[in-house]
Design an enzyme around this catalytic site. Structure first.
Site, PDB file in Angstrom:
ATOM      1  CG  LEU A 166      14.952   3.059 -19.200  1.00  0.00           C
ATOM      2  CD1 LEU A 166      15.342   3.792 -20.476  1.00  0.00           C
ATOM      3  CD2 LEU A 166      15.334   1.572 -19.305  1.00  0.00           C
ATOM      4  CE  LYS A 218      13.465   9.478 -37.846  1.00  0.00           C
ATOM      5  NZ  LYS A 218      14.672   8.741 -37.523  1.00  0.00           N
ATOM      6  CE  LYS A 270      12.524   5.203 -39.949  1.00  0.00           C
ATOM      7  NZ  LYS A 270      13.028   4.954 -38.599  1.00  0.00           N
ATOM      8  CG  ASP A 281      12.759   6.408 -35.312  1.00  0.00           C
ATOM      9  OD1 ASP A 281      11.856   6.843 -36.055  1.00  0.00           O
ATOM     10  OD2 ASP A 281      13.939   6.316 -35.670  1.00  0.00           O
ATOM     11  NE  ARG A 286      21.277   4.932 -29.971  1.00  0.00           N
ATOM     12  CZ  ARG A 286      21.572   5.785 -30.941  1.00  0.00           C
ATOM     13  NH1 ARG A 286      22.606   6.601 -30.833  1.00  0.00           N
ATOM     14  NH2 ARG A 286      20.836   5.842 -32.042  1.00  0.00           N
ATOM     15  CG  HIS A 309      16.048  -1.535 -32.468  1.00  0.00           C
ATOM     16  ND1 HIS A 309      16.049  -1.012 -33.726  1.00  0.00           N
ATOM     17  CD2 HIS A 309      17.324  -1.397 -32.030  1.00  0.00           C
ATOM     18  CE1 HIS A 309      17.259  -0.584 -34.041  1.00  0.00           C
ATOM     19  NE2 HIS A 309      18.058  -0.826 -33.026  1.00  0.00           N
ATOM     20  CD  GLU A 315      14.063   2.944 -32.477  1.00  0.00           C
ATOM     21  OE1 GLU A 315      13.929   2.295 -33.513  1.00  0.00           O
ATOM     22  OE2 GLU A 315      14.927   3.830 -32.342  1.00  0.00           O
ATOM     23  CD  GLU A 353      26.398   1.479 -40.357  1.00  0.00           C
ATOM     24  OE1 GLU A 353      26.035   1.084 -41.468  1.00  0.00           O
ATOM     25  OE2 GLU A 353      25.636   2.116 -39.588  1.00  0.00           O
ATOM     26  CG  HIS A 354      24.036   7.034 -37.697  1.00  0.00           C
ATOM     27  ND1 HIS A 354      23.953   8.402 -37.713  1.00  0.00           N
ATOM     28  CD2 HIS A 354      22.777   6.585 -37.892  1.00  0.00           C
ATOM     29  CE1 HIS A 354      22.699   8.757 -37.907  1.00  0.00           C
ATOM     30  NE2 HIS A 354      21.958   7.673 -38.023  1.00  0.00           N
TER      31      HIS A 354
HETATM   32  P1  0O2 Z   1      18.400   7.738 -37.220  1.00  0.00           P
HETATM   33  O1  0O2 Z   1      19.114   8.793 -37.990  1.00  0.00           O
HETATM   34  O2  0O2 Z   1      19.291   7.076 -36.187  1.00  0.00           O
HETATM   35  O3  0O2 Z   1      17.100   8.187 -36.613  1.00  0.00           O
HETATM   36  P2  0O2 Z   1      10.757   0.199 -39.662  1.00  0.00           P
HETATM   37  O4  0O2 Z   1      10.413   1.202 -38.577  1.00  0.00           O
HETATM   38  O5  0O2 Z   1      10.642  -1.225 -39.214  1.00  0.00           O
HETATM   39  O6  0O2 Z   1      10.048   0.493 -40.936  1.00  0.00           O
HETATM   40  P3  0O2 Z   1      13.401   1.140 -39.301  1.00  0.00           P
HETATM   41  O7  0O2 Z   1      12.929   2.418 -38.704  1.00  0.00           O
HETATM   42  O8  0O2 Z   1      14.601   1.212 -40.203  1.00  0.00           O
HETATM   43  O9  0O2 Z   1      12.279   0.393 -40.059  1.00  0.00           O
HETATM   44  O10 0O2 Z   1      13.649   0.157 -38.079  1.00  0.00           O
HETATM   45  P4  0O2 Z   1      14.950  -0.321 -37.368  1.00  0.00           P
HETATM   46  O11 0O2 Z   1      15.681  -1.325 -38.186  1.00  0.00           O
HETATM   47  O12 0O2 Z   1      14.460  -0.764 -36.020  1.00  0.00           O
HETATM   48  O13 0O2 Z   1      15.883   0.968 -37.253  1.00  0.00           O
HETATM   49  C1  0O2 Z   1      15.561   2.030 -36.419  1.00  0.00           C
HETATM   50  C2  0O2 Z   1      16.791   2.781 -35.989  1.00  0.00           C
HETATM   51  O14 0O2 Z   1      17.814   1.860 -35.554  1.00  0.00           O
HETATM   52  C3  0O2 Z   1      17.468   3.594 -37.065  1.00  0.00           C
HETATM   53  O15 0O2 Z   1      16.812   4.830 -37.191  1.00  0.00           O
HETATM   54  C4  0O2 Z   1      18.892   3.731 -36.478  1.00  0.00           C
HETATM   55  O16 0O2 Z   1      18.925   4.661 -35.411  1.00  0.00           O
HETATM   56  C5  0O2 Z   1      19.096   2.333 -35.899  1.00  0.00           C
HETATM   57  N1  0O2 Z   1      19.691   1.447 -36.908  1.00  0.00           N
HETATM   58  C6  0O2 Z   1      19.067   0.471 -37.599  1.00  0.00           C
HETATM   59  N2  0O2 Z   1      19.908  -0.125 -38.432  1.00  0.00           N
HETATM   60  C7  0O2 Z   1      21.114   0.461 -38.268  1.00  0.00           C
HETATM   61  C8  0O2 Z   1      22.409   0.260 -38.867  1.00  0.00           C
HETATM   62  O17 0O2 Z   1      22.615  -0.594 -39.726  1.00  0.00           O
HETATM   63  N3  0O2 Z   1      23.425   1.074 -38.426  1.00  0.00           N
HETATM   64  C9  0O2 Z   1      23.237   2.037 -37.486  1.00  0.00           C
HETATM   65  N4  0O2 Z   1      24.299   2.768 -37.117  1.00  0.00           N
HETATM   66  N5  0O2 Z   1      22.024   2.246 -36.909  1.00  0.00           N
HETATM   67  C10 0O2 Z   1      20.976   1.484 -37.303  1.00  0.00           C
HETATM   68  P5  0O2 Z   1      16.908   5.687 -38.541  1.00  0.00           P
HETATM   69  O18 0O2 Z   1      15.666   6.495 -38.662  1.00  0.00           O
HETATM   70  O19 0O2 Z   1      17.222   4.781 -39.706  1.00  0.00           O
HETATM   71  O20 0O2 Z   1      18.132   6.621 -38.326  1.00  0.00           O
END
Ligand code: 0O2
Length: 214
Positions: free
Chosen positions: A34, A58, A66, A85, A90, A133, A152, A167-168
């Protein structure tokens, strides 16, 4: 009675450390790719699509949480199979077209295999989350073998990132059950952030076209 055979803790730890080393290397590979793309783009177009890059491995706690949420047992095999991930990069861009530029440039690289993409910009989540993503595999060259390793990549604008980090924090504070009025306000903020992105892009395009005429 036959004794239950448990894996040697030392072996599991060594395996876990090896796995972390791989994912850490994959983060370095993707970051470098990148950074090179950004430098070259800046050189050719006098403009850098990437504002900044963040990366993280992670945590064990987050991996376990998870797997638990998905109803899958915590084993080394499951971690690698079901958690996409473990290595996360990012990429924060100024404008939405930059996001697709990065996606195209990364996808076009011969040694990258794109496993999955999710376009939460075209299809935002109901809470307002927007981002692009990609799950990719990048080869890691070890002393005696090559290991394709998953990373990821989340690509979003500064405004989308500002929203997602707040939001997180709120999500974790309320363990996913924030009061309705907070969810509603967050959704409004997500819409405002999307509006800000489109306004800023329009201003930038306008300034670019004026500069070209001069
Ligand atoms: P963290 O704490 O950031 O690591 P899947 O893999 O398809 O079974 P997954 O992993 O939920 O499902 O896939 P998705 O939707 O691509 O989300 C992956 C990551 O994107 C999340 O990791 C978050 O980092 C981010 N993300 C997804 N949805 C949201 C959201 O609604 N709000 C925020 N702020 N971030 C989001 P983790 O492991 O859930 O969390």
């Amino acid at each position: 009675m036959k004794e239950l055979e448990l894996p040697d803790v030392k072996d599991v730890l060594v395996e876990y450390k090896q796995m972390k080393l791989l994912y850490k290397s994959a983060l370095k590979e993707i970051r470098t790719k990148l950074e090179i793309l950004n430098d070259e783009f800046k050189f050719v177009h006098k403009y850098n699509p990437i504002e900044h890059i963040e990366s993280r491995l992670k945590t064990e706690e987050s991996i376990t949480r998870k797997l638990f949420r998905k109803g899958i047992g915590v084993t080394m095999e499951n971690i690698q199979k079901y958690i996409d991930d473990i290595a996360g990069v990012r990429v924060i861009c100024s404008f939405t077209p930059d996001i697709y530029r990065i996606v195209d440039m990364i996808s076009a690289q011969d040694d990258i295999e794109v496993l999955k993409t999710k376009d939460y910009m075209i299809n935002p989540k109901p809470n307002g989350y927007r981002s692009y993503h990609m799950i990719v595999k990048v080869p890691i060259f070890l002393s005696d073998r090559v290991v394709p390793t998953k990373v990821e990549i989340q690509i979003r604008t500064v405004a989308m990132d500002f929203w997602a980090s707040l939001e997180h924090k709120i999500y974790y504070k309320y363990e996913g059950n924030a009061p309705d009025y907070i969810k509603k306000e967050l959704k409004e903020c997500a819409d405002l952030a999307a509006f800000l992105d489109s306004k800023m892009l329009a201003i930038n395009e306008e300034v670019k076209s004026i500069q070209q005429e001069e």
